[in-house]
Motif scaffolding. Structure first.
Motif, PDB file in Angstrom:
ATOM      1  N   HIS A   1     -32.896  28.636  41.358  1.00  0.00           N
ATOM      2  CA  HIS A   1     -33.557  27.336  41.269  1.00  0.00           C
ATOM      3  C   HIS A   1     -32.502  26.245  41.333  1.00  0.00           C
ATOM      4  CE1 HIS A   1     -32.371  27.571  36.979  1.00  0.00           C
ATOM      5  NE2 HIS A   1     -32.395  26.244  37.041  1.00  0.00           N
ATOM      6  N   THR A   2     -32.951  25.047  41.641  1.00  0.00           N
ATOM      7  CA  THR A   2     -32.062  23.900  41.638  1.00  0.00           C
ATOM      8  C   THR A   2     -32.757  22.758  40.910  1.00  0.00           C
ATOM      9  OG1 THR A   2     -30.682  22.471  43.041  1.00  0.00           O
ATOM     10  CG2 THR A   2     -32.911  22.907  43.820  1.00  0.00           C
ATOM     11  N   VAL A   3     -31.986  21.798  40.462  1.00  0.00           N
ATOM     12  CA  VAL A   3     -32.533  20.607  39.809  1.00  0.00           C
ATOM     13  C   VAL A   3     -32.086  19.396  40.616  1.00  0.00           C
ATOM     14  CG1 VAL A   3     -32.604  19.203  37.723  1.00  0.00           C
ATOM     15  CG2 VAL A   3     -32.512  21.706  37.536  1.00  0.00           C
ATOM     16  N   LEU A   4     -33.046  18.682  41.169  1.00  0.00           N
ATOM     17  CA  LEU A   4     -32.760  17.517  42.003  1.00  0.00           C
ATOM     18  C   LEU A   4     -32.859  16.244  41.176  1.00  0.00           C
ATOM     19  CD1 LEU A   4     -34.855  18.431  45.192  1.00  0.00           C
ATOM     20  CD2 LEU A   4     -32.482  19.032  44.656  1.00  0.00           C
ATOM     21  N   ASP A   5     -31.834  15.443  41.231  1.00  0.00           N
ATOM     22  CA  ASP A   5     -31.808  14.172  40.511  1.00  0.00           C
ATOM     23  C   ASP A   5     -32.259  13.061  41.457  1.00  0.00           C
ATOM     24  OD1 ASP A   5     -31.307  11.904  39.038  1.00  0.00           O
ATOM     25  OD2 ASP A   5     -29.350  12.566  38.324  1.00  0.00           O
ATOM     26  N   THR A   6     -33.453  12.523  41.219  1.00  0.00           N
ATOM     27  CA  THR A   6     -33.991  11.488  42.096  1.00  0.00           C
ATOM     28  C   THR A   6     -33.453  10.102  41.766  1.00  0.00           C
ATOM     29  OG1 THR A   6     -35.902  10.904  40.708  1.00  0.00           O
ATOM     30  CG2 THR A   6     -36.142  12.820  42.185  1.00  0.00           C
ATOM     31  N   GLY A   7     -32.722  10.015  40.658  1.00  0.00           N
ATOM     32  CA  GLY A   7     -32.286   8.717  40.171  1.00  0.00           C
ATOM     33  C   GLY A   7     -33.200   8.186  39.094  1.00  0.00           C
ATOM     34  N   GLU A   8     -34.396   8.759  39.021  1.00  0.00           N
ATOM     35  CA  GLU A   8     -35.371   8.388  37.986  1.00  0.00           C
ATOM     36  C   GLU A   8     -35.685   9.579  37.094  1.00  0.00           C
ATOM     37  OE1 GLU A   8     -40.014   6.807  37.603  1.00  0.00           O
ATOM     38  OE2 GLU A   8     -39.100   7.102  39.583  1.00  0.00           O
TER      39      GLU A   8
ATOM     40  N   LEU B   1     -41.121  26.356  53.439  1.00  0.00           N
ATOM     41  CA  LEU B   1     -42.429  25.902  52.950  1.00  0.00           C
ATOM     42  C   LEU B   1     -42.235  25.293  51.569  1.00  0.00           C
ATOM     43  CD1 LEU B   1     -45.905  27.446  53.175  1.00  0.00           C
ATOM     44  CD2 LEU B   1     -44.977  27.081  50.883  1.00  0.00           C
ATOM     45  N   ILE B   2     -42.825  24.126  51.359  1.00  0.00           N
ATOM     46  CA  ILE B   2     -42.830  23.489  50.039  1.00  0.00           C
ATOM     47  C   ILE B   2     -44.215  23.659  49.437  1.00  0.00           C
ATOM     48  CG2 ILE B   2     -42.583  21.332  48.757  1.00  0.00           C
ATOM     49  CD1 ILE B   2     -40.705  20.327  50.874  1.00  0.00           C
ATOM     50  N   TYR B   3     -44.251  24.090  48.163  1.00  0.00           N
ATOM     51  CA  TYR B   3     -45.533  24.323  47.489  1.00  0.00           C
ATOM     52  C   TYR B   3     -45.696  23.383  46.306  1.00  0.00           C
ATOM     53  CZ  TYR B   3     -49.245  26.611  44.831  1.00  0.00           C
ATOM     54  OH  TYR B   3     -50.402  26.881  44.127  1.00  0.00           O
ATOM     55  N   PHE B   4     -46.860  22.724  46.265  1.00  0.00           N
ATOM     56  CA  PHE B   4     -47.250  21.871  45.142  1.00  0.00           C
ATOM     57  C   PHE B   4     -48.452  22.514  44.455  1.00  0.00           C
ATOM     58  CE2 PHE B   4     -45.405  19.049  48.377  1.00  0.00           C
ATOM     59  CZ  PHE B   4     -44.365  18.480  47.636  1.00  0.00           C
ATOM     60  N   GLY B   5     -48.305  22.875  43.205  1.00  0.00           N
ATOM     61  CA  GLY B   5     -49.327  23.651  42.511  1.00  0.00           C
ATOM     62  C   GLY B   5     -50.491  22.836  41.984  1.00  0.00           C
ATOM     63  N   GLY B   6     -51.442  23.555  41.422  1.00  0.00           N
ATOM     64  CA  GLY B   6     -52.613  22.930  40.823  1.00  0.00           C
ATOM     65  C   GLY B   6     -52.306  22.386  39.445  1.00  0.00           C
ATOM     66  N   ASN B   7     -53.237  21.654  38.899  1.00  0.00           N
ATOM     67  CA  ASN B   7     -53.068  21.104  37.568  1.00  0.00           C
ATOM     68  C   ASN B   7     -53.033  22.245  36.556  1.00  0.00           C
ATOM     69  OD1 ASN B   7     -52.688  19.024  35.818  1.00  0.00           O
ATOM     70  ND2 ASN B   7     -54.738  18.181  35.980  1.00  0.00           N
TER      71      ASN B   7
ATOM     72  N   TRP C   1     -37.936  25.953  42.178  1.00  0.00           N
ATOM     73  CA  TRP C   1     -37.616  27.363  42.389  1.00  0.00           C
ATOM     74  C   TRP C   1     -37.385  27.600  43.878  1.00  0.00           C
ATOM     75  CZ3 TRP C   1     -36.685  30.130  38.172  1.00  0.00           C
ATOM     76  CH2 TRP C   1     -37.305  29.766  36.961  1.00  0.00           C
ATOM     77  N   ILE C   2     -36.404  28.441  44.194  1.00  0.00           N
ATOM     78  CA  ILE C   2     -36.059  28.710  45.594  1.00  0.00           C
ATOM     79  C   ILE C   2     -36.205  30.210  45.874  1.00  0.00           C
ATOM     80  CG2 ILE C   2     -34.291  28.538  47.377  1.00  0.00           C
ATOM     81  CD1 ILE C   2     -33.008  26.303  45.723  1.00  0.00           C
ATOM     82  N   LEU C   3     -37.093  30.537  46.812  1.00  0.00           N
ATOM     83  CA  LEU C   3     -37.319  31.921  47.200  1.00  0.00           C
ATOM     84  C   LEU C   3     -36.829  32.131  48.633  1.00  0.00           C
ATOM     85  CD1 LEU C   3     -41.030  32.237  45.979  1.00  0.00           C
ATOM     86  CD2 LEU C   3     -38.929  32.380  44.617  1.00  0.00           C
ATOM     87  N   ASN C   4     -36.304  33.287  48.916  1.00  0.00           N
ATOM     88  CA  ASN C   4     -35.828  33.640  50.263  1.00  0.00           C
ATOM     89  C   ASN C   4     -34.891  32.584  50.840  1.00  0.00           C
ATOM     90  OD1 ASN C   4     -37.737  35.734  49.983  1.00  0.00           O
ATOM     91  ND2 ASN C   4     -39.323  34.541  51.003  1.00  0.00           N
TER      92      ASN C   4
ATOM     93  N   ARG D   1     -39.570  32.822  55.610  1.00  0.00           N
ATOM     94  CA  ARG D   1     -39.132  31.441  55.408  1.00  0.00           C
ATOM     95  C   ARG D   1     -38.703  31.225  53.961  1.00  0.00           C
ATOM     96  NH1 ARG D   1     -43.258  28.200  57.935  1.00  0.00           N
ATOM     97  NH2 ARG D   1     -43.787  30.106  59.078  1.00  0.00           N
ATOM     98  N   THR D   2     -37.892  30.218  53.761  1.00  0.00           N
ATOM     99  CA  THR D   2     -37.510  29.821  52.413  1.00  0.00           C
ATOM    100  C   THR D   2     -38.680  29.074  51.775  1.00  0.00           C
ATOM    101  OG1 THR D   2     -35.184  29.630  53.039  1.00  0.00           O
ATOM    102  CG2 THR D   2     -35.875  28.478  51.046  1.00  0.00           C
TER     103      THR D   2
END
Length: 260
Positions: A50-57, A73-79, A63-66, A97-98
């Motif tokens: 996994h990585t942690v991205l600092d957006t500045g805010e 592919l970027i996945y945005f989960g449900g509530n 999580w990073i697979l493959n 794909r990653t």
């Protein structure tokens, strides 16, 4: 002039009702984010990158697979969905794909508090960061994540878009649930996927749960109809609900076939 006793009671009732109604509207407005978003706790998954991205805010845990694949592919989960629980399935389903599983701000180890505009700005940041490493990128969103995925696709170049149990807008869903209140005026978290669909030119797959008791079919149908510049494939999976659609035996097959 003397007001009849029953008239005085009626005035008292109307006054009390009006005060209560306005108070409830105010509470719905003030606490709407707490009613919409249900953050998940951080979990540990040994052996998974996994990585942690600092957006500045805020800091966004992804999580990073493959890792290292040409496409991604970027996945945005449900509530209330902890995206880490997709690691085993997605690692196999998208083995060519990653895969980036995004924890929204306030969810799963990401900092900050959840809100719509923050979700959108974080999605753009995640896309811009990872797109540099790949030749093409698909986006997938489930339920509330479909709103984030739709927003991102309307703003960036996406190879293909997958929406699972999506809805047209939070306002329309809210109007049906809280029909007695002016939700169009109350809600600032609008999550208006249908309003952005006409801007999208990416081929799109929409997966519907036949027995969805949380998002009724009309809201998904409205969204599908709002796409006017692209091909949209709508698939309804029988005997599944909002939270069980992924258990259908054809769920993975449909997604894999769409991405080919």
């Amino acid at each position: 002039m003397k007001i009849p006793k029953n008239g005085s009671s009626m005035i008292s009732f109307i006054t009390t009702f009006t005060i209560a109604y306005v108070a409830i509207c105010f509470l719905l407005f003030i606490f709407q984010r707490q009613m919409i978003y249900f953050p998940t706790s951080e979990v540990s998954v040994p052996g998974v990158a996994h990585t942690v991205l600092d957006t500045g805010e805020v800091r966004i845990k992804v999580w990073i697979l493959n890792p290292g694949k040409e496409k991604a592919l970027i996945y945005f989960g449900g509530n209330a969905e902890n995206v880490a629980y997709n690691i085993d399935d997605f690692g196999t389903l998208f083995d060519d794909r990653t895969v980036y599983l995004v924890n929204y701000r306030g969810y799963g180890g990401s900092s900050g508090s959840p809100h719509e505009e923050g979700f959108y700005s974080d999605a753009l940041f995640v896309y811009d960061h990872f797109m540099k490493q790949h030749t093409a990128l698909c986006v997938m969103g489930r339920s509330i994540g479909a709103s984030v995925a739709t927003y991102l696709t309307s703003k960036r170049g996406v190879e293909k878009l997958i929406l699972v149990t999506p809805f047209d807008s939070a306002v329309n869903v809210g109007k049906k649930i809280y029909w007695f209140f002016p939700m169009g005026l109350i809600l600032k978290e609008r999550l208006d996927s249908a309003g952005r669909a006409a801007k999208i030119t990416t081929d799109t797959l929409i997966i519907v749960a036949a027995n969805d008791r949380i998002i009724s079919y009309e809201h998904t149908h409205n969204l599908a109809q709002a796409f006017t510049k692209t091909r949209v494939e709508v698939v309804t999976l029988s005997d599944t609900g909002h939270n069980t659609v992924h258990l259908h035996p054809d769920y993975k097959k449909i997604i894999a076939a769409f991405l080919r």
